[in-house]
Design an enzyme around this catalytic site. Structure first.
Site, mmCIF file in Angstrom:
data_model
loop_
_atom_site.group_PDB
_atom_site.id
_atom_site.type_symbol
_atom_site.label_atom_id
_atom_site.label_comp_id
_atom_site.label_asym_id
_atom_site.label_seq_id
_atom_site.Cartn_x
_atom_site.Cartn_y
_atom_site.Cartn_z
ATOM 1 N N SER A 1 35.398 45.177 -4.014
ATOM 2 C CA SER A 1 34.160 44.657 -4.603
ATOM 3 C C SER A 1 34.343 44.249 -6.052
ATOM 4 O O SER A 1 35.178 44.792 -6.770
ATOM 5 C CB SER A 1 33.075 45.739 -4.531
ATOM 6 O OG SER A 1 32.758 45.994 -3.190
ATOM 7 N N ARG B 1 0.808 -1.227 0.000
ATOM 8 C CA ARG B 1 0.000 0.000 0.000
ATOM 9 C C ARG B 1 0.841 1.278 0.000
ATOM 10 O O ARG B 1 0.321 2.372 -0.206
ATOM 11 C CB ARG B 1 -0.964 -0.010 1.203
ATOM 12 C CG ARG B 1 -2.205 -0.840 0.949
ATOM 13 C CD ARG B 1 -3.075 -0.924 2.177
ATOM 14 N NE ARG B 1 -2.493 -1.828 3.181
ATOM 15 C CZ ARG B 1 -2.953 -1.959 4.427
ATOM 16 N NH1 ARG B 1 -3.977 -1.241 4.836
ATOM 17 N NH2 ARG B 1 -2.390 -2.798 5.256
ATOM 18 N N ARG C 1 27.471 25.172 1.434
ATOM 19 C CA ARG C 1 27.576 23.795 0.946
ATOM 20 C C ARG C 1 28.651 23.025 1.719
ATOM 21 O O ARG C 1 29.378 23.614 2.521
ATOM 22 C CB ARG C 1 27.839 23.838 -0.559
ATOM 23 C CG ARG C 1 26.619 24.393 -1.321
ATOM 24 C CD ARG C 1 26.972 24.738 -2.742
ATOM 25 N NE ARG C 1 27.600 23.613 -3.415
ATOM 26 C CZ ARG C 1 28.346 23.714 -4.516
ATOM 27 N NH1 ARG C 1 28.556 24.900 -5.059
ATOM 28 N NH2 ARG C 1 28.869 22.648 -5.062
ATOM 29 N N TYR D 1 30.485 34.193 -4.566
ATOM 30 C CA TYR D 1 30.691 32.750 -4.611
ATOM 31 C C TYR D 1 32.090 32.485 -4.063
ATOM 32 O O TYR D 1 33.078 33.030 -4.563
ATOM 33 C CB TYR D 1 30.587 32.167 -6.036
ATOM 34 C CG TYR D 1 31.003 30.715 -6.013
ATOM 35 C CD1 TYR D 1 30.233 29.778 -5.307
ATOM 36 C CD2 TYR D 1 32.191 30.283 -6.584
ATOM 37 C CE1 TYR D 1 30.639 28.459 -5.190
ATOM 38 C CE2 TYR D 1 32.609 28.962 -6.471
ATOM 39 C CZ TYR D 1 31.821 28.060 -5.769
ATOM 40 O OH TYR D 1 32.234 26.763 -5.649
#
Ligand code: UD1
Ligand code: CA
Length: 503
Positions: free
Chosen positions: A412, A19, A340, A373
């Protein structure tokens, strides 16, 4: 031998679970981050029984493999083609020593909320009452489908009748057999030899052992549990979800009683192996998964998923996805961050908004605040990585490492093309595409010089609103409209810094 310790526990897990409509065997479906059979194994282990045997048949290798990952000390018994719970237990006994004496517990691989404590109570009651069989029963509002506990006039247990074999009168009985038992080993062995498959399902029923024992004048007792969820089995995915929710509620309550604030337990999901320190606050929409450890005084959420990770005291994480990572004390993460595997953030460090990290060791107090990143990197303590910096770690074939020294400053929108090393206390000018190492204390500027060409708009965009605006501004300043000078401006106002750059 300890009377309150069973000699063996046999867990029935050979059924297919049709089931569930699943390729995955039913007993391997998880709730609270643990397979159903894993819950049964933990409850069995809580009894401190020497032997725990799992009876398998359907997708046998897969079930055995997963059980062994959870517990290396299990015995496995293969059930043959003969069907039924009685046959399953017979096969289970065959995996145990032939001269085993004492109490044998039988449980089900698909009853995940049964606690080890209930098994200990069952074993104790069984030993103290001197019964040959003690079964766990419950009075339920809807007994449909279950085996019914038939008692005689003096109230003692006479038999268990399966729903499909029951008379209308027996179907009125609301005391059900939970499928969890304590047996005297010798009684179980001899009674199973007498069990036949003469019933509605043509199976060898374990439940027939009860009437066989009674006919031999032996005592059968029931241990009635009040907490009905402990007897509830999973047959389909609707029950999987409802038992999962109840388990989660119980896990959340345990943490709240231990001093964790959970603002909305209904939208907070915590796996059974998660630990959380006191005075941590969990905001709505948070999931803590796997063997995650959270320190004390942290704030997690809203909307945070943390899996297989360690978070130290007083860290703050908001709207983030965190997998196989370590987050230091008083560090901050989020919002909208993706950590991660292999991310290690030092104490008081920061991983800010729209930052993705992987295999990155970010030192104490270092900051990666915006739109970055950061993969395959080591960042020293106190370093600051400017907005929009990309650690270009992949050259299309292999991954390479980047090191940023202590208290260094990356301007930056820089691209750090790995492998590259930036020394301690070094600077990188904004907008640099860095391909060469930077020594301690240097500034590296790796971008085109700025050229300002006078009169270009008036010549090349004559008649536009831009040309008119420029004209008006120059007139207001008293400048002559169309001088034909161009100049070259160095961004740092010091062209020698770029002279240090090798090319
Ligand atoms: C069984 C009981 C029923 C009880 C109910 C509680 C019998 C005959 N009936 O019914 O009285 O109310 O549990 O949930 O025992 N299994 C095997 N091999 C088999 C058949 C089953 O290992 O050949 C395992 C299943 O994987 C499962 C457990 O035994 O873990 C129970 O089997 P299931 O078919 O669900 O029994 P029920 O019909 O629910
Ligand atoms: Ca069942």
């Amino acid at each position: 031998m300890n009377a309150t310790r069973p000699a063996a526990v046999v867990i029935l897990a050979a059924g297919e679970g049709t089931r569930m409509k699943s390729d995955l065997p039913k007993v391997l479906h998880p709730i609270g981050g643990l397979a159903l059979v894993g819950h049964a194994i933990r409850a069995a282990r809580h009894t401190e029984s020497e032997f725990v045997a799992v009876v398998v048949r359907h997708q046998r290798d897969r079930v055995v493999e997963q059980c062994q990952i959870l517990d290396t000390g299990l015995l496995f018994a293969d059930q043959d083609e003969i069907k039924g719970t009685g046959r399953a237990v017979e096969c289970g006994l065959a995996s145990l020593p032939a001269d085993l004496e004492g109490t044998v517990l039988v449980t089900s691989g698909d009853v995940p909320l049964l606690t080890g404590q209930t098994l200990v109570e069952l074993t104790t009651k069984h030993a103290e009452s001197g019964s040959a069989i003690t079964l766990v029963s419950a009075r339920v509002p809807n007994p449909f489908g279950y085996g019914r506990v038939v008692r005689d006039r003096d109230g003692s247990v006479e038999a268990i009748v399966e729903h499909k074999d029951a008379t209308d009168e027996q179907r009125e009985i609301d005391e059900i057999n939970a499928g969890i038992y304590a047996f005297d080993a010798a009684v179980l062995r001899s009674a199973l030899e007498q069990v036949t498959d003469q019933n509605a399902q043509g199976e060898k029923y374990l439940t027939d052992v009860v009437s066989i024992a009674r006919s031999e004048g032996l005592k059968v007792d029931a241990h009635v549990v009040e907490d009905l969820w402990q007897t509830e089995g999973v047959n389909d995915r609707v029950q999987l979800a409802s038992l999962g929710r109840v388990l989660n509620q119980r896990v959340c309550e345990t943490h709240m009683r231990a001093g964790v604030t959970i603002v909305d337990p209904a939208s907070t999901w915590i796996d059974v192996d998660v630990s959380i320190g006191q005075d941590t606050t969990i905001l709505p929409g948070t999931q803590l998964l796997g063997a995650t450890t959270i320190g004390s005084g942290c704030t997690l959420g809203p909307e945070v998923t943390i899996a297989h990770s360690e978070v130290a005291d007083a860290a703050s994480i908001v709207r983030a996805e965190v997998h196989h990572a370590k987050i230091g004390a008083e560090a901050t993460v989020g919002p909208y961050s993706y950590l991660r595997p292999g991310t290690v953030l030092g104490a008081k460090g920061k991983i800010g908004g729209f930052v993705e990290t992987k295999n990155a060791n970010i030192g104490e107090g270092a900051k990666v605040p915006h739109l970055t990143y950061c993969g395959d990197a080591t960042i020293g303590e106190g370093a600051n990585i400017g907005a929009g910096t990309i650690f270009a770690n992949y050259d299309g074939v292999a991954k390479h490492h980047t090191t940023v020294g202590k208290h260094s400053f990356v301007g930056s929108d820089s691209v750090l093309v790995a492998p590259v090393n930036i020394g301690d206390g070094a600077y990188v000018g904004a907008g640099s595409a860095l391909t060469h190492d930077v020594e301690p204390g240097q500034i590296a500027v790796a971008r085109g010089h700025q050229r300002n060409i006078d009169g270009w708009v008036a010549r090349s965009r004559a008649g536009t609103k831009s040309a008119a605006a420029a004209e008006a501004a120059r007139a207001a300043r008293g400048d002559s409209a169309h001088t034909d000078q161009s100049n070259s401006v160095d961004a740092e106002g010091d062209s020698t810094t770029e002279g240090n750059q090798s090319s």
